[in-house]
Design a protein around this motif. Structure first.
Motif, mmCIF file in Angstrom:
data_model
loop_
_atom_site.group_PDB
_atom_site.id
_atom_site.type_symbol
_atom_site.label_atom_id
_atom_site.label_comp_id
_atom_site.label_asym_id
_atom_site.label_seq_id
_atom_site.Cartn_x
_atom_site.Cartn_y
_atom_site.Cartn_z
ATOM 1 N N GLY A 35 76.035 89.847 2.077
ATOM 2 C CA GLY A 35 75.205 90.839 2.764
ATOM 3 C C GLY A 35 76.027 91.886 3.477
ATOM 4 O O GLY A 35 77.230 91.736 3.687
ATOM 5 N N ASP A 36 75.368 92.983 3.857
ATOM 6 C CA ASP A 36 76.029 94.157 4.425
ATOM 7 C C ASP A 36 77.131 94.656 3.507
ATOM 8 O O ASP A 36 78.212 95.060 3.949
ATOM 9 C CB ASP A 36 76.548 93.882 5.837
ATOM 10 C CG ASP A 36 75.443 93.889 6.878
ATOM 11 O OD1 ASP A 36 74.276 94.122 6.497
ATOM 12 O OD2 ASP A 36 75.731 93.659 8.060
ATOM 13 N N GLY A 85 71.634 92.055 3.789
ATOM 14 C CA GLY A 85 72.007 92.054 5.192
ATOM 15 C C GLY A 85 71.180 93.047 5.986
ATOM 16 O O GLY A 85 70.432 93.856 5.422
ATOM 17 N N ASN A 86 71.333 93.010 7.294
ATOM 18 C CA ASN A 86 70.560 93.926 8.134
ATOM 19 C C ASN A 86 70.929 95.382 7.878
ATOM 20 O O ASN A 86 70.075 96.272 7.958
ATOM 21 C CB ASN A 86 70.731 93.576 9.619
ATOM 22 C CG ASN A 86 72.170 93.459 10.044
ATOM 23 O OD1 ASN A 86 72.954 92.711 9.445
ATOM 24 N ND2 ASN A 86 72.559 94.177 11.095
ATOM 25 N N HIS A 87 72.169 95.657 7.515
ATOM 26 C CA HIS A 87 72.550 97.035 7.211
ATOM 27 C C HIS A 87 72.050 97.449 5.827
ATOM 28 O O HIS A 87 71.654 98.601 5.637
ATOM 29 C CB HIS A 87 74.069 97.196 7.297
ATOM 30 C CG HIS A 87 74.598 97.157 8.697
ATOM 31 N ND1 HIS A 87 75.414 98.132 9.235
ATOM 32 C CD2 HIS A 87 74.420 96.258 9.688
ATOM 33 C CE1 HIS A 87 75.726 97.826 10.481
ATOM 34 N NE2 HIS A 87 75.130 96.678 10.770
ATOM 35 N N ASP A 88 72.078 96.533 4.865
ATOM 36 C CA ASP A 88 71.525 96.827 3.543
ATOM 37 C C ASP A 88 70.049 97.210 3.633
ATOM 38 O O ASP A 88 69.547 98.002 2.826
ATOM 39 C CB ASP A 88 71.642 95.603 2.626
ATOM 40 C CG ASP A 88 73.071 95.166 2.392
ATOM 41 O OD1 ASP A 88 73.925 96.022 2.123
ATOM 42 O OD2 ASP A 88 73.329 93.946 2.484
ATOM 43 N N GLY A 139 73.113 86.010 8.212
ATOM 44 C CA GLY A 139 73.487 85.602 9.563
ATOM 45 C C GLY A 139 72.772 86.327 10.678
ATOM 46 O O GLY A 139 73.002 86.039 11.855
ATOM 47 N N HIS A 140 71.875 87.261 10.329
ATOM 48 C CA HIS A 140 71.194 88.051 11.355
ATOM 49 C C HIS A 140 69.808 87.509 11.710
ATOM 50 O O HIS A 140 69.134 88.090 12.568
ATOM 51 C CB HIS A 140 71.059 89.500 10.888
ATOM 52 C CG HIS A 140 70.198 89.683 9.663
ATOM 53 N ND1 HIS A 140 70.477 89.055 8.467
ATOM 54 C CD2 HIS A 140 69.071 90.405 9.452
ATOM 55 C CE1 HIS A 140 69.568 89.409 7.577
ATOM 56 N NE2 HIS A 140 68.696 90.209 8.146
ATOM 57 N N LEU A 141 69.408 86.420 11.073
ATOM 58 C CA LEU A 141 68.035 85.940 11.231
ATOM 59 C C LEU A 141 67.966 84.740 12.171
ATOM 60 O O LEU A 141 68.009 83.586 11.739
ATOM 61 C CB LEU A 141 67.444 85.580 9.860
ATOM 62 C CG LEU A 141 67.342 86.733 8.862
ATOM 63 C CD1 LEU A 141 66.897 86.226 7.507
ATOM 64 C CD2 LEU A 141 66.389 87.813 9.382
ATOM 65 N N GLY A 142 67.920 85.014 13.461
ATOM 66 C CA GLY A 142 67.591 83.995 14.436
ATOM 67 C C GLY A 142 68.675 82.996 14.767
ATOM 68 O O GLY A 142 68.369 81.912 15.273
#
Length: 246
Positions: A35-36, A85-88, A139-142
């Motif tokens: 991700g990202d 990922g959160n940036h994607d 890794g950004h989910l909670g």
């Protein structure tokens, strides 16, 4: 083989080229982009209302991302799974929030921006059990964050009851936790797979430094158990793995 956060266009081309060559040489059973892969700074909340919102191009950055995925495919025809990922997700979420009448379009979904179909890439579920007892997530989910390498992933492993591999934190580390009694023991592992950013391009690092470690990780597994290996990388892309210098 885990391809860590690259954050294109803030990526380190030498490191990406080095890991791509390692994949071509070793032919892993599978590659997971953690991700990202992209950064997409323009539609981020940090750029909202600033000059940065109008600098650069989502399309241009995507072309770079597609080209580098294509480089992997030139010497590797095995499975490639991609965790968003959160940036994607920034273009997709920005469209949904600020232009909801256009949100039904999937043009800004990461699988379309990077043309997964053309590259034979599968969009993996957010929590992806890739082998028995092991889960990968960006890794950004909670997850409960830690400053110590390996321990954000370990916190997540303890929460879900399976060993966990993550990106997101840009750290390279392994944490472990054992439970059991009377000799009946079971261990969980948390693995963080590093990053491949050129930190000089990260202008938001006010001190010009961060507790990040460049590198990547791979797992040897027989389907019943797995052994994670962390590989630190130099800024010039050099590293030591599999008994030799690359």
């Amino acid at each position: 083989m885990f391809f860590p956060d690259t954050q294109i266009p803030f990526h380190n081309p030498r490191q990406i080229r080095a890991l791509t060559g390692f994949i071509h040489a070793t032919k892993p059973d599978g590659v997971i982009v953690i991700g990202d892969w992209m950064d997409y700074p323009q539609p981020s909340r940090w750029n909202r209302g600033t000059r940065g919102e109008f600098e650069g191009s989502v399309q241009k950055d995507s072309e770079t991302g597609k080209r580098l995925l294509g480089e992997i495919r030139k010497g590797y025809d095995g499975p490639i799974d991609f965790l968003e990922g959160n940036h994607d997700a920034r273009p997709r979420l920005h469209l949904a929030e600020h232009a909801p009448s256009l949100a039904e379009s999937t043009a800004f979904n990461i699988e379309n921006l990077l043309d997964f179909d053309a590259h034979g890439i599968t969009l993996a579920p957010a929590w992806y059990e890739f082998t028995a007892g092991w889960v990968a997530t960006h890794g950004h989910l909670g997850l409960s964050m830690s400053r110590q390498a390996g321990y954000t992933a370990l916190n997540g492993a303890r929460a879900i009851g399976k060993s966990l591999v993550i990106g997101h934190v840009h750290k390279l580390g392994i944490g472990a936790y054992t439970t059991g009694y009377a000799g009946r023991m079971s261990a969980l592992y948390g693995v963080e797979v590093g990053h491949m950013m050129d930190v000089r391009k990260a202008g938001y690092l006010k001190r010009g430094a961060a507790n990040w470690q460049a590198g990547f990780a791979y797992l040897d597994t027989d389907g019943k158990s797995a052994t994670p290996t962390l590989v630190p990388m130099r800024a010039d892309g050099g590293f030591v793995a599999d008994g030799r210098a690359w």
